[in-house]
Design an enzyme around this catalytic site. Structure first.
Site, PDB file in Angstrom:
ATOM      1  N   CYS A 231      -8.906   2.427   9.123  1.00  0.00           N
ATOM      2  CA  CYS A 231      -9.258   4.533   9.508  1.00  0.00           C
ATOM      3  C   CYS A 231      -9.680   4.299  11.177  1.00  0.00           C
ATOM      4  O   CYS A 231     -11.145   4.056  11.176  1.00  0.00           O
ATOM      5  CB  CYS A 231      -9.870   4.565   8.772  1.00  0.00           C
ATOM      6  SG  CYS A 231     -10.871   6.009   8.897  1.00  0.00           S
ATOM      7  N   ASP A 359       9.951  13.310 -15.306  1.00  0.00           N
ATOM      8  CA  ASP A 359      10.376  14.421 -14.225  1.00  0.00           C
ATOM      9  C   ASP A 359      11.294  13.091 -13.731  1.00  0.00           C
ATOM     10  O   ASP A 359      10.817  12.079 -12.662  1.00  0.00           O
ATOM     11  CB  ASP A 359       8.896  13.896 -13.561  1.00  0.00           C
ATOM     12  CG  ASP A 359       9.176  15.238 -12.306  1.00  0.00           C
ATOM     13  OD1 ASP A 359      10.172  15.214 -12.075  1.00  0.00           O
ATOM     14  OD2 ASP A 359       8.192  15.314 -11.558  1.00  0.00           O
TER      15      ASP A 359
END
Length: 450
Positions: A231, A359
């Site tokens: 990061c 789904d």
């Protein structure tokens, strides 16, 4: 052992014997039956075992099988749940079914569904948690990846003395502070890549920094969100790795050769994701004191397992039956198919039952467009949602004239005979795979069971 546990154990073992010797099946009912008598029967069944819990989104079954194969080399009999029945009742059944052969060390290696880790940890007090990866999967059941990991962490917190052996290339696994000893593994293919600084593709999930929500960057990315992450905002980065893959030497759809440390290893299965599975198994094996030579020998002898790139020979055809269940896993299988040198036929089976995830939109996130379609001489679509898979294939650029639709297993098996290539790859969701295997067993193409 309490009287209640003793009765539950006897009832469970008796039902297992009847189901497997008379009815020839049953992977979870005996456990469910025993738990009705004593909901905590697993606690008494698991006494004296060093338990390894293998969990994560993808790779649980293959990783568990590899760990078992390796540990048997040194310790003999290992208790496990080879059928992939990885919820609490299936794990109880695994203990009920175990014949307790002589072993140098009582070890249980269990594939555990992410949502069941807490329940299993409470009853078994595991020694090791082996964590493979976390991707979006059956979001109607698990939710986002952070919800899934919370379920796992809640189980780990019940066993603070257990060792965590985790994929260090997955940023989520080093994001929560836990008192457990940790061993991380991952890919380290080149030191000079430390100068790289790039982001994952825009549709990659799980690339927000777990500490500050900034978008993660990478020095090296292996696939999906796995790699040497960092990061740039808060400094969060990949933890130090104890065990590493240093080189991928050769890949085919049915074999892998790679380097870990200073040694080359081979396994009889394809796909970069299976190198991660092998690395997980290697890391667990080293924890239990096995040598590199013992691991290498076990890898070379590893067998194809139920539904996970299972190899079936039928009427002169070589059929690879491969389970797919989420976009990351499917994507990696599609990339693996592009390592195939010969022409082949492709079969895609899609169901939308509870065990598959209801789904089916996830098929649109996989890169069917990237397949080398020149090598695919026939496409066959089937399963309960064959129309969805057929439409997805047309949008991906498949020639409708080369596409065959089947709506049941019997017609699918008939069409397999007509396919124009020797090599056939069947990509199937879980319940479609179970149904097809049952039909194949009835026709004596494969043996019944798992």
């Amino acid at each position: 052992m309490s009287l209640k546990s003793g009765i539950a154990k006897f009832a469970g073992k008796s039902s297992y014997w009847f189901l497997h010797n008379v009815l020839k099946g049953g992977t979870s009912f005996p456990g469910e039956f025993a738990m009705k008598i004593d909901p905590e029967v697993l606690s008494s069944l698991g006494q004296g075992y060093e338990t390894v819990i293998v969990t994560g989104t993808n790779g649980k079954t293959m990783t568990t099988a590899l760990i078992v194969e390796i540990l048997r080399k040194k310790y003999g009999d290992i208790l496990t749940n080879p059928s992939g029945s990885n919820m609490l009742q299936g794990i109880v059944t695994a203990f009920l079914a175990h014949k307790n052969k002589k072993a140098k060390r009582k070890i249980a290696v269990l594939e555990v569904d992410e949502a069941n880790v807490k329940m299993v940890s409470k009853l078994l007090h595991p020694s090791v948690f082996a964590l493979t990866n976390i991707f979006r999967d059956q979001m109607d059941r698990y939710g986002e990846i952070y919800t899934t990991y919370d379920k796992i962490v809640n189980g780990i917190k019940l066993a603070p003395d257990a060792t965590i052996i985790a994929n260090g290339d997955a940023s989520i696994f080093s994001s929560v502070k836990l008192p457990n000893k940790k061993i991380f593994y991952g890919f380290k293919l080149a030191d000079d890549k430390k100068e790289n600084d790039f982001k994952a593709p825009v549709n990659t999930d799980g690339v927000l920094c777990p500490r500050c929500d900034h978008i993660l960057h990478y020095h090296e990315r292996i696939y999906a969100n796995l790699g040497d992450f960092f990061c740039p905002n808060c400094g969060y980065h990949r933890p130090d790795l104890t065990y590493t893959v240093n080189k991928i030497i050769k890949q085919t759809p049915n074999s892998l050769k790679f380097q870990m440390g200073n040694r080359d290893y081979s396994i009889n299965i394809g796909g970069t994701y299976n190198i991660y599975n092998a690395l997980t198994a290697y890391s667990v094996a080293r924890y239990f004191g096995l040598t590199d030579d013992e691991v290498a020998q076990a890898f070379e002898e590893n067998k194809r397992i139920f539904g996970r790139q299972e190899l079936i020979k039928y009427n002169g055809k070589q059929i690879d039956l491969i389970l797919v269940k989420n976009p990351v896993g499917l994507d990696e299988v599609l990339h693996m198919l592009n390592t195939e040198k010969d022409n082949y036929s492709l079969v895609a089976l899609l169901n939308a039952n509870h065990a598959d995830g209801i789904d089916t939109s996830w098929i649109w996130d996989a890169d069917f467009e990237g397949l080398d379609k020149k090598k695919i001489k026939r496409l066959l679509v089937g399963g309960q949602r064959w129309h969805d898979m057929g439409f997805r294939s047309e949008v991906a650029g498949f020639d409708a004239g080369k596409m065959v639709t089947t709506t049941d297993d019997d017609s699918l098996i008939e069409e397999l005979d007509k396919l124009p290539t020797k090599k056939v790859y069947i990509l199937s969701t879980y319940t479609a795979l179970l149904s097809l295997r049952k039909a194949m067993a009835e026709k004596k193409i494969i043996k019944a069971g798992m």
